[in-house]
Design a protein around this motif. Structure first.
Motif, PDB file in Angstrom:
ATOM      1  N   HIS A 135       0.843  -1.196   0.000  1.00 49.11           N
ATOM      2  CA  HIS A 135       0.000   0.000   0.000  1.00 49.11           C
ATOM      3  C   HIS A 135       0.877   1.243   0.000  1.00 49.11           C
ATOM      4  CE1 HIS A 135      -2.660  -3.183   1.501  1.00 49.11           C
ATOM      5  NE2 HIS A 135      -3.609  -2.492   0.876  1.00 49.11           N
ATOM      6  N   CYS A 136       0.395   2.275  -0.648  1.00 56.86           N
ATOM      7  CA  CYS A 136       1.114   3.539  -0.796  1.00 56.86           C
ATOM      8  C   CYS A 136       1.385   4.183   0.564  1.00 56.86           C
ATOM      9  CB  CYS A 136       0.280   4.482  -1.670  1.00 56.86           C
ATOM     10  SG  CYS A 136       1.005   6.114  -1.903  1.00 56.86           S
ATOM     11  N   GLU A 137       2.594   4.688   0.749  1.00 58.00           N
ATOM     12  CA  GLU A 137       2.959   5.396   1.983  1.00 58.00           C
ATOM     13  C   GLU A 137       2.151   6.673   2.171  1.00 58.00           C
ATOM     14  OE1 GLU A 137       7.628   4.563   2.961  1.00 58.00           O
ATOM     15  OE2 GLU A 137       7.178   6.199   1.604  1.00 58.00           O
ATOM     16  N   GLU A 138       1.806   7.328   1.077  1.00 60.87           N
ATOM     17  CA  GLU A 138       1.134   8.621   1.142  1.00 60.87           C
ATOM     18  C   GLU A 138      -0.374   8.505   1.343  1.00 60.87           C
ATOM     19  OE1 GLU A 138       2.610  11.748   0.937  1.00 60.87           O
ATOM     20  OE2 GLU A 138       4.538  10.707   1.055  1.00 60.87           O
ATOM     21  N   ARG A 151       4.680  -3.239  -8.552  1.00 62.61           N
ATOM     22  CA  ARG A 151       5.637  -3.772  -7.572  1.00 62.61           C
ATOM     23  C   ARG A 151       6.669  -4.666  -8.255  1.00 62.61           C
ATOM     24  NH1 ARG A 151       0.820  -4.970  -4.141  1.00 62.61           N
ATOM     25  NH2 ARG A 151       1.223  -7.109  -4.783  1.00 62.61           N
ATOM     26  N   ASP A 152       6.238  -5.414  -9.272  1.00 60.82           N
ATOM     27  CA  ASP A 152       7.165  -6.274 -10.010  1.00 60.82           C
ATOM     28  C   ASP A 152       8.117  -5.451 -10.878  1.00 60.82           C
ATOM     29  OD1 ASP A 152       5.960  -8.516  -8.906  1.00 60.82           O
ATOM     30  OD2 ASP A 152       4.715  -8.903 -10.674  1.00 60.82           O
ATOM     31  N   ALA A 153       7.602  -4.388 -11.467  1.00 63.91           N
ATOM     32  CA  ALA A 153       8.402  -3.569 -12.387  1.00 63.91           C
ATOM     33  C   ALA A 153       9.436  -2.718 -11.660  1.00 63.91           C
ATOM     34  CB  ALA A 153       7.485  -2.678 -13.215  1.00 63.91           C
ATOM     35  N   ILE A 154       9.097  -2.258 -10.448  1.00 65.82           N
ATOM     36  CA  ILE A 154       9.979  -1.358  -9.707  1.00 65.82           C
ATOM     37  C   ILE A 154      10.216  -1.926  -8.316  1.00 65.82           C
ATOM     38  CG2 ILE A 154      10.347   1.009  -8.903  1.00 65.82           C
ATOM     39  CD1 ILE A 154       8.176   1.848 -10.944  1.00 65.82           C
ATOM     40  N   PRO A 155      11.274  -2.709  -8.143  1.00 61.75           N
ATOM     41  CA  PRO A 155      11.556  -3.251  -6.811  1.00 61.75           C
ATOM     42  C   PRO A 155      11.757  -2.124  -5.794  1.00 61.75           C
ATOM     43  CG  PRO A 155      12.928  -4.291  -8.472  1.00 61.75           C
ATOM     44  CD  PRO A 155      12.232  -3.144  -9.130  1.00 61.75           C
ATOM     45  N   GLY A 156      11.137  -2.253  -4.649  1.00 63.16           N
ATOM     46  CA  GLY A 156      11.274  -1.240  -3.604  1.00 63.16           C
ATOM     47  C   GLY A 156      10.302  -0.084  -3.732  1.00 63.16           C
ATOM     48  N   CYS A 167       2.053   4.836  -4.853  1.00 67.20           N
ATOM     49  CA  CYS A 167       1.208   4.492  -5.996  1.00 67.20           C
ATOM     50  C   CYS A 167       1.556   5.432  -7.159  1.00 67.20           C
ATOM     51  CB  CYS A 167      -0.270   4.616  -5.626  1.00 67.20           C
ATOM     52  SG  CYS A 167      -0.813   6.306  -5.294  1.00 67.20           S
ATOM     53  N   ILE A 168       1.020   5.166  -8.312  1.00 68.74           N
ATOM     54  CA  ILE A 168       1.348   5.952  -9.500  1.00 68.74           C
ATOM     55  C   ILE A 168       0.935   7.412  -9.336  1.00 68.74           C
ATOM     56  CG2 ILE A 168       0.834   6.264 -11.952  1.00 68.74           C
ATOM     57  CD1 ILE A 168       0.642   3.190 -12.130  1.00 68.74           C
ATOM     58  N   VAL A 169      -0.238   7.643  -8.772  1.00 70.66           N
ATOM     59  CA  VAL A 169      -0.728   9.023  -8.604  1.00 70.66           C
ATOM     60  C   VAL A 169       0.195   9.817  -7.683  1.00 70.66           C
ATOM     61  CG1 VAL A 169      -2.639  10.428  -7.745  1.00 70.66           C
ATOM     62  CG2 VAL A 169      -3.107   8.363  -9.077  1.00 70.66           C
ATOM     63  N   CYS A 170       0.528   9.236  -6.521  1.00 69.48           N
ATOM     64  CA  CYS A 170       1.388   9.942  -5.566  1.00 69.48           C
ATOM     65  C   CYS A 170       2.805  10.116  -6.111  1.00 69.48           C
ATOM     66  CB  CYS A 170       1.412   9.204  -4.230  1.00 69.48           C
ATOM     67  SG  CYS A 170      -0.167   9.243  -3.357  1.00 69.48           S
TER      68      CYS A 170
END
Length: 88
Positions: free
Chosen positions: A38-41, A51-56, A60-63
């Motif tokens: 889940h997004c931190e923001e 999550r698979d494309a960008i490890p770590g 979310c995309i919007v934030c």
């Protein structure tokens, strides 16, 4: 060909240094570790594909888009390569 007190290749050295600095700064901004569910923001779920494309990944995309927009608005310019910096 350098003029004045600058040695030959000084301009290219300055360009190389600027590129290296920016690459290092970009690498430091890359997420590391395990991706969050889940997004931190905002708390929205982060899609598995992201999550698979960008490890770590932590946002979310919007934030992340909003953060990128804010960071690009305040990014400075290279004072070492600026003629104005030599005049001040």
């Amino acid at each position: 060909m350098a003029g004045g007190w600058a040695k030959d290749g000084a301009v290219q050295d300055q360009i190389d240094s600027t590129v290296e600095d920016e690459l290092e700064r970009a690498r430091r901004r890359l997420p590391q570790g395990e991706s969050l569910m889940h997004c931190e923001e905002c708390g929205e779920e982060i899609p598995q594909a992201r999550r698979d494309a960008i490890p770590g990944v932590r946002l979310c995309i919007v934030c992340q888009s909003e953060r990128d927009r804010q960071q690009s608005a305040v990014s400075g310019y290279n004072r070492r390569g600026s003629k104005d910096s030599q005049l001040r």
